[in-house]
Design an enzyme around this catalytic site. Sequence first.
Site, PDB file in Angstrom:
ATOM      1  N   THR A  19     -23.746 115.030 -25.675  1.00 48.57           N
ATOM      2  CA  THR A  19     -24.863 114.803 -26.600  1.00 48.57           C
ATOM      3  C   THR A  19     -24.455 113.772 -27.653  1.00 48.57           C
ATOM      4  O   THR A  19     -25.090 113.642 -28.696  1.00 48.57           O
ATOM      5  CB  THR A  19     -25.284 116.122 -27.296  1.00 48.57           C
ATOM      6  N   GLY A  20     -23.397 113.052 -27.353  1.00 50.04           N
ATOM      7  CA  GLY A  20     -22.912 112.046 -28.310  1.00 50.04           C
ATOM      8  C   GLY A  20     -23.531 110.682 -28.057  1.00 50.04           C
ATOM      9  O   GLY A  20     -24.147 110.419 -27.019  1.00 50.04           O
ATOM     10  N   ASP A  21     -23.313 109.842 -29.037  1.00 48.05           N
ATOM     11  CA  ASP A  21     -23.848 108.489 -29.023  1.00 48.05           C
ATOM     12  C   ASP A  21     -23.437 107.682 -27.784  1.00 48.05           C
ATOM     13  O   ASP A  21     -24.250 106.990 -27.180  1.00 48.05           O
ATOM     14  CB  ASP A  21     -23.255 107.789 -30.255  1.00 48.05           C
ATOM     15  N   LYS A 148     -10.993 104.839 -26.119  1.00 49.49           N
ATOM     16  CA  LYS A 148     -10.145 104.469 -27.234  1.00 49.49           C
ATOM     17  C   LYS A 148     -10.684 105.112 -28.510  1.00 49.49           C
ATOM     18  O   LYS A 148     -11.837 105.503 -28.502  1.00 49.49           O
ATOM     19  CB  LYS A 148     -10.101 102.947 -27.377  1.00 49.49           C
ATOM     20  N   ASP A 177     -11.225 100.206 -21.963  1.00 46.23           N
ATOM     21  CA  ASP A 177     -11.349  99.284 -23.082  1.00 46.23           C
ATOM     22  C   ASP A 177     -12.541  98.424 -22.707  1.00 46.23           C
ATOM     23  O   ASP A 177     -12.442  97.554 -21.837  1.00 46.23           O
ATOM     24  CB  ASP A 177     -10.078  98.423 -23.215  1.00 46.23           C
ATOM     25  N   HIS A 178     -13.688  98.694 -23.310  1.00 52.71           N
ATOM     26  CA  HIS A 178     -14.916  98.102 -22.767  1.00 52.71           C
ATOM     27  C   HIS A 178     -14.918  96.577 -22.859  1.00 52.71           C
ATOM     28  O   HIS A 178     -15.674  95.919 -22.157  1.00 52.71           O
ATOM     29  CB  HIS A 178     -16.175  98.741 -23.373  1.00 52.71           C
ATOM     30  N   HIS A 240      -9.016  96.084 -28.216  1.00 53.54           N
ATOM     31  CA  HIS A 240      -9.845  94.994 -27.683  1.00 53.54           C
ATOM     32  C   HIS A 240      -9.217  93.609 -27.863  1.00 53.54           C
ATOM     33  O   HIS A 240      -9.126  92.830 -26.924  1.00 53.54           O
ATOM     34  CB  HIS A 240     -11.213  94.964 -28.375  1.00 53.54           C
ATOM     35  N   LYS A 328     -16.521  93.808 -40.025  1.00 49.86           N
ATOM     36  CA  LYS A 328     -17.861  94.407 -39.969  1.00 49.86           C
ATOM     37  C   LYS A 328     -18.710  93.834 -41.101  1.00 49.86           C
ATOM     38  O   LYS A 328     -18.189  93.315 -42.076  1.00 49.86           O
ATOM     39  CB  LYS A 328     -17.754  95.922 -40.107  1.00 49.86           C
TER      40      LYS A 328
HETATM   41  C1  BG6 Z   1     -15.776  99.713 -30.517  1.00 50.47           C
HETATM   42  C2  BG6 Z   1     -15.386  99.902 -31.955  1.00 50.47           C
HETATM   43  O1  BG6 Z   1     -14.680  99.984 -29.676  1.00 50.47           O
HETATM   44  O2  BG6 Z   1     -16.206  98.368 -30.314  1.00 50.47           O
HETATM   45  C3  BG6 Z   1     -16.575  99.605 -32.842  1.00 50.47           C
HETATM   46  O3  BG6 Z   1     -14.962 101.243 -32.148  1.00 50.47           O
HETATM   47  C4  BG6 Z   1     -17.110  98.225 -32.573  1.00 50.47           C
HETATM   48  O4  BG6 Z   1     -16.246  99.746 -34.209  1.00 50.47           O
HETATM   49  C5  BG6 Z   1     -17.350  98.023 -31.075  1.00 50.47           C
HETATM   50  O5  BG6 Z   1     -18.325  98.072 -33.269  1.00 50.47           O
HETATM   51  C6  BG6 Z   1     -17.665  96.598 -30.764  1.00 50.47           C
HETATM   52  O6  BG6 Z   1     -18.095  96.493 -29.456  1.00 50.47           O
HETATM   53  P1  BG6 Z   1     -19.047  95.302 -29.003  1.00 50.47           P
HETATM   54  O7  BG6 Z   1     -19.138  95.460 -27.525  1.00 50.47           O
HETATM   55  O8  BG6 Z   1     -20.342  95.494 -29.724  1.00 50.47           O
HETATM   56  O9  BG6 Z   1     -18.355  94.058 -29.417  1.00 50.47           O
END
Ligand code: BG6
Length: 463
Positions: A19-21, A148, A177-178, A240, A328
């Site tokens: 149920t998380g984001d 992560k 690591d997306h 990342h 940010k």
């Molecule tokens: C996440 C971080 O891994 O990557 C977030 O925890 C960050 O803080 C996000 O906003 C950024 O991902 P993207 O794909 O929007 O660059």
Amino acid sequence: MIGWEIMKNNNAITLFGGTGDLTYRKLLPALYNLDVLGKLDDNFKIIVIGRRAYAPADYIKIAREWIKEHARTKFDEEQFSSYARRIIYFKMDMTNEEEYRILQTFYTLMGIDQHIYYYAVAPSFFITITNGLKKYCANNNAKVIIEKPFGEDLEKASILNDSLADFFGQHEIYHIDHYLGKEMIQNILSLRFKNVIFKGIWNKDFIENIQITAAETVGVGTRAGYYDKNGALKDMVQNHLLQVLSIVAMEEPIEDNSTEIHNSQYNLLSAIKPVEDTNTNLVMAQYNGYLNEKNIQPNSKTETYAALKLFIDNERWENVPFFIRTGKKMGDRETQVVVQFKAVGDTPGNVLIIKIQPDEGVYFQFNAKKPGTEQELQQISLDFCQSCILENRINTPEAYERLLDACLKGDRALFSQWDQIVVSWQFVNNLLDKYHKQGSPLYRYEQGSMGPEEANKLVEWIN
Ligand code: BG6
């Protein structure tokens, strides 16, 4: 490579943190896309673990809205109904070991014998879940995907790794690591190694510096509790951006397979020189207004911006500075790699920009004679916008979609490895230790700006 192509039995992904984001925003839409593309086995089930008591239909109703908003592929009612039949909401308290016995009974009843466990939860739950699975679900054939940050420092990461390694083999652990699933980050490999013009000049003789930037317009949002304990270095750089650096700067893998790509990445990460002086090589800052955000400690010293200059200790990159910056609440959302080539005499050096997001593409700037003049030069550019082409947009999977697909197939190339995580933590831990010991400052910057003024002294950014 351990694939599940041959698997005809019941297989499932279990999403802890259902149920998380992350589940709503990324995982359920990504799995929906894979379903639309026919990439999920007929028997594939999605078991969503949550603490709340949702009737199945109520959960599906919620999931439907998120998928409608976030799935890359066009939403289709019929397609969704068929997808929804895969989803099973399973109410349990994942912190109560005894409840894993019930979970296993459920798996057995369903006849599920191939599993992916997805830990889409805060890292503090990783060991708890693993212990529960170890106690009652030990005989399952399973892979695990871990989000992560993997630990908060090397010591905590090692404890986590030991706990996982006690249950899962290293080849069954997928550290997600997306960024590694992003189209243009994958494309760096092709640009570097499949073009003779870049392959031969990708070194200290031709490159002046390399800049890796991930600027975000968003703030901490609803993740203040997590973010305030970590900050930009741990949240973005340790994972990342060091991964991006490793792909940009590594030696060409001796073979085109995941083991050799990982080896090259690892060698590069191990060759990063520790930063000695954090007053001159690191700029940390916090945006004005951060302390008023919900759930942020009133006197928090957490950085929401970090810029650093580092060097790599190998022949290829001797004395070439690499700049990494992220923040940010900045003026623009822009993730890119800028390769600044050396000048020829007084003539400005060429610039190559690999645009990762929001636009995907490649920009190259070079010198040419200004028409109608005798000797005057001008800078002209080639600008390829990959994401401007509709067909490319349609065909480009989102990062989570690509990574889930890769895990299903047992393809580990797009995941980071434990040894890479270790060296990345060593680098970041050392940086933070030095930063605190040397009493380096925490600067401020305005929301909507491109970071603190002081960062300009550190780097010669090309904006
Ligand atoms: C996440 C971080 O891994 O990557 C977030 O925890 C960050 O803080 C996000 O906003 C950024 O991902 P993207 O794909 O929007 O660059």
